[in-house]
Design a protein around this motif. Structure first.
Motif, PDB file in Angstrom:
ATOM      1  N   VAL A  23       0.837  -1.206   0.000  1.00 53.66           N
ATOM      2  CA  VAL A  23       0.000   0.000   0.000  1.00 53.66           C
ATOM      3  C   VAL A  23       0.871   1.255   0.000  1.00 53.66           C
ATOM      4  CG1 VAL A  23      -1.650   1.338   1.356  1.00 53.66           C
ATOM      5  CG2 VAL A  23      -1.986  -1.119   1.052  1.00 53.66           C
ATOM      6  N   ILE A  24       1.939   1.252   0.816  1.00 60.16           N
ATOM      7  CA  ILE A  24       2.839   2.408   0.853  1.00 60.16           C
ATOM      8  C   ILE A  24       3.469   2.642  -0.522  1.00 60.16           C
ATOM      9  CG2 ILE A  24       5.007   3.281   1.798  1.00 60.16           C
ATOM     10  CD1 ILE A  24       4.301   1.902   4.414  1.00 60.16           C
ATOM     11  N   GLY A  25       3.925   1.533  -1.156  1.00 60.79           N
ATOM     12  CA  GLY A  25       4.519   1.672  -2.480  1.00 60.79           C
ATOM     13  C   GLY A  25       3.523   2.151  -3.519  1.00 60.79           C
ATOM     14  N   LEU A  26       2.298   1.635  -3.455  1.00 62.61           N
ATOM     15  CA  LEU A  26       1.268   2.030  -4.415  1.00 62.61           C
ATOM     16  C   LEU A  26       0.901   3.497  -4.263  1.00 62.61           C
ATOM     17  CD1 LEU A  26      -0.831   1.218  -6.575  1.00 62.61           C
ATOM     18  CD2 LEU A  26      -2.381   0.631  -4.698  1.00 62.61           C
ATOM     19  N   VAL A  27       0.582   3.903  -3.040  1.00 64.57           N
ATOM     20  CA  VAL A  27       0.186   5.295  -2.794  1.00 64.57           C
ATOM     21  C   VAL A  27       1.349   6.242  -3.083  1.00 64.57           C
ATOM     22  CG1 VAL A  27      -0.596   6.924  -1.044  1.00 64.57           C
ATOM     23  CG2 VAL A  27      -1.559   4.621  -1.120  1.00 64.57           C
ATOM     24  N   GLY A  28       2.555   5.851  -2.635  1.00 66.43           N
ATOM     25  CA  GLY A  28       3.708   6.701  -2.881  1.00 66.43           C
ATOM     26  C   GLY A  28       3.985   6.873  -4.363  1.00 66.43           C
ATOM     27  N   GLY A  29       3.876   5.777  -5.125  1.00 68.71           N
ATOM     28  CA  GLY A  29       4.127   5.872  -6.564  1.00 68.71           C
ATOM     29  C   GLY A  29       3.086   6.678  -7.301  1.00 68.71           C
ATOM     30  N   ILE A  30       1.875   6.759  -6.760  1.00 69.57           N
ATOM     31  CA  ILE A  30       0.820   7.534  -7.408  1.00 69.57           C
ATOM     32  C   ILE A  30       0.869   9.010  -7.010  1.00 69.57           C
ATOM     33  CG2 ILE A  30      -1.698   7.853  -7.512  1.00 69.57           C
ATOM     34  CD1 ILE A  30      -2.009   4.840  -7.311  1.00 69.57           C
ATOM     35  N   VAL A  31       1.122   9.263  -5.732  1.00 75.55           N
ATOM     36  CA  VAL A  31       1.014  10.629  -5.203  1.00 75.55           C
ATOM     37  C   VAL A  31       2.307  11.423  -5.360  1.00 75.55           C
ATOM     38  CG1 VAL A  31       0.611  11.979  -3.114  1.00 75.55           C
ATOM     39  CG2 VAL A  31      -0.779   9.952  -3.580  1.00 75.55           C
ATOM     40  N   VAL A  32       3.446  10.828  -5.015  1.00 71.12           N
ATOM     41  CA  VAL A  32       4.705  11.575  -4.978  1.00 71.12           C
ATOM     42  C   VAL A  32       5.085  12.185  -6.327  1.00 71.12           C
ATOM     43  CG1 VAL A  32       7.187  11.369  -4.563  1.00 71.12           C
ATOM     44  CG2 VAL A  32       5.563  10.309  -2.992  1.00 71.12           C
ATOM     45  N   PRO A  33       4.985  11.454  -7.467  1.00 73.98           N
ATOM     46  CA  PRO A  33       5.339  12.094  -8.745  1.00 73.98           C
ATOM     47  C   PRO A  33       4.520  13.341  -9.034  1.00 73.98           C
ATOM     48  CG  PRO A  33       5.231   9.736  -9.008  1.00 73.98           C
ATOM     49  CD  PRO A  33       4.684  10.025  -7.645  1.00 73.98           C
ATOM     50  N   GLY A  34       3.227  13.317  -8.665  1.00 77.85           N
ATOM     51  CA  GLY A  34       2.386  14.492  -8.877  1.00 77.85           C
ATOM     52  C   GLY A  34       2.790  15.667  -8.006  1.00 77.85           C
ATOM     53  N   ILE A  35       3.293  15.386  -6.808  1.00 80.24           N
ATOM     54  CA  ILE A  35       3.761  16.461  -5.927  1.00 80.24           C
ATOM     55  C   ILE A  35       5.047  17.076  -6.479  1.00 80.24           C
ATOM     56  CG2 ILE A  35       4.642  16.970  -3.611  1.00 80.24           C
ATOM     57  CD1 ILE A  35       2.780  14.819  -2.537  1.00 80.24           C
ATOM     58  N   LEU A  36       5.956  16.223  -6.961  1.00 83.17           N
ATOM     59  CA  LEU A  36       7.222  16.714  -7.493  1.00 83.17           C
ATOM     60  C   LEU A  36       7.049  17.443  -8.817  1.00 83.17           C
ATOM     61  CD1 LEU A  36       9.501  13.634  -6.674  1.00 83.17           C
ATOM     62  CD2 LEU A  36       9.236  15.755  -5.358  1.00 83.17           C
ATOM     63  N   ASP A  37       6.112  16.949  -9.640  1.00 86.63           N
ATOM     64  CA  ASP A  37       5.877  17.565 -10.938  1.00 86.63           C
ATOM     65  C   ASP A  37       4.392  17.468 -11.266  1.00 86.63           C
ATOM     66  OD1 ASP A  37       5.852  18.561 -13.483  1.00 86.63           O
ATOM     67  OD2 ASP A  37       7.046  16.948 -14.383  1.00 86.63           O
ATOM     68  N   PRO A  38       3.614  18.532 -11.053  1.00 83.03           N
ATOM     69  CA  PRO A  38       2.164  18.484 -11.285  1.00 83.03           C
ATOM     70  C   PRO A  38       1.773  18.156 -12.721  1.00 83.03           C
ATOM     71  CG  PRO A  38       2.759  20.420  -9.993  1.00 83.03           C
ATOM     72  CD  PRO A  38       4.042  19.826 -10.489  1.00 83.03           C
ATOM     73  N   THR A  39       2.684  18.316 -13.681  1.00 81.83           N
ATOM     74  CA  THR A  39       2.345  18.054 -15.075  1.00 81.83           C
ATOM     75  C   THR A  39       2.613  16.598 -15.480  1.00 81.83           C
ATOM     76  OG1 THR A  39       4.560  18.674 -15.860  1.00 81.83           O
ATOM     77  CG2 THR A  39       2.904  20.432 -15.652  1.00 81.83           C
ATOM     78  N   THR A  40       3.181  15.800 -14.592  1.00 77.89           N
ATOM     79  CA  THR A  40       3.549  14.439 -14.969  1.00 77.89           C
ATOM     80  C   THR A  40       2.321  13.548 -15.107  1.00 77.89           C
ATOM     81  OG1 THR A  40       4.947  12.559 -14.400  1.00 77.89           O
ATOM     82  CG2 THR A  40       3.814  13.628 -12.597  1.00 77.89           C
ATOM     83  N   VAL A  41       2.434  12.553 -15.959  1.00 74.19           N
ATOM     84  CA  VAL A  41       1.368  11.560 -16.123  1.00 74.19           C
ATOM     85  C   VAL A  41       1.873  10.170 -15.718  1.00 74.19           C
ATOM     86  CG1 VAL A  41       0.246  12.837 -17.966  1.00 74.19           C
ATOM     87  CG2 VAL A  41       2.039  11.182 -18.532  1.00 74.19           C
TER      88      VAL A  41
END
Length: 235
Positions: A23-41
């Motif tokens: 769960v930590i890996g799933l949530v982290g992989g979904i949320v963290v990239p968006g925080i670092l770069d809001p334009t990422t997909v």
């Protein structure tokens, strides 16, 4: 007097650790990239296909060590869980290969390396059970071999139409992230020879079993080996 339950494996510890880390890996992989770069997909895909599965493997192996440490010995249950995670890892690789995305993930290779580290750590709790020690040594040898062949799989010329010709003859091994295996923008000139890869994996596993038997025979045990791999529980 110690309770017999203390010397029994506790699968729920393994399942809990695998679930929490997953769960930590799933949530982290979904949320963290968006925080670092809001334009990422890449966020959802990163969590679903990479950090989530890797979290499950890492957590599951932590749970295996947790179980062995709690009961102060390694039993066949821990080795069985290693086999389960290894099988899931191979199925995951087949899934990535089936959708043409094996070149973008190092999850299977990373899971092999985690398995080797876990097997080596479990030797600390293996006691004098020769059969169990032999199996753990075989796992710790086989996993790095699988790790190497997963990163450098055997390749063959891509038979699909549209594949551009190679300027040079293909070598037997090519790095997993090589542009010659990249299917994102064009039909690559090379494809992973999965049949040969499976044969090499089978040969690596068999070789590790033979080596573990030789090592076990060459190194005398300082403690009398028991007839069974796991000490019997006595009420």
């Amino acid at each position: 007097m110690e309770s017999p339950a203390k010397h029994r494996s506790e699968p729920h510890r393994i399942a809990i650790a695998a679930g929490v880390f997953g769960v930590i890996g799933l949530v982290g992989g979904i949320v963290v990239p968006g925080i670092l770069d809001p334009t990422t997909v890449q966020g959802p895909l990163l969590g679903i296909f990479m950090t989530g599965p890797l979290g499950v493997f890492l957590g599951g192996h932590v749970g295996v060590l947790w179980s062995a440490q709690h009961q102060k010995q390694t039993t066949w249950t821990e080795l069985g869980w290693l086999a389960v995670f290894g099988g899931l890892d191979l199925l995951l690789y087949e899934f990535f290969a089936g959708i043409g995305a094996a070149f973008v993930t190092i999850v299977p290779a990373s899971a092999f390396l985690i398995t080797a580290s876990t097997a080596a750590a479990l030797l600390t709790y293996a006691r004098s059970a020769r059969a169990l020690r032999r199996a753990l040594v075989a796992v710790s040898i086989a996993a790095p071999l699988l790790f190497v062949t997963a990163l450098f799989p055997p390749v063959t010329a891509n038979p699909l139409r549209g594949a551009r010709p190679l300027a040079t003859s293909p070598s037997h091994f090519r790095f997993l992230l090589s542009s010659d295996l990249d299917t994102r923008s064009y039909v690559p000139p090379l494809a992973i020879d999965r049949f040969t890869l499976h044969l090499e994996w089978a040969a690596g596993i068999a070789l590790s079993a033979v080596i573990s038997v030789i090592l076990q025979s060459a190194i005398p045990s300082g403690v009398q080996g028991s007839r069974s791999a796991v000490p019997e529980d006595r009420s």
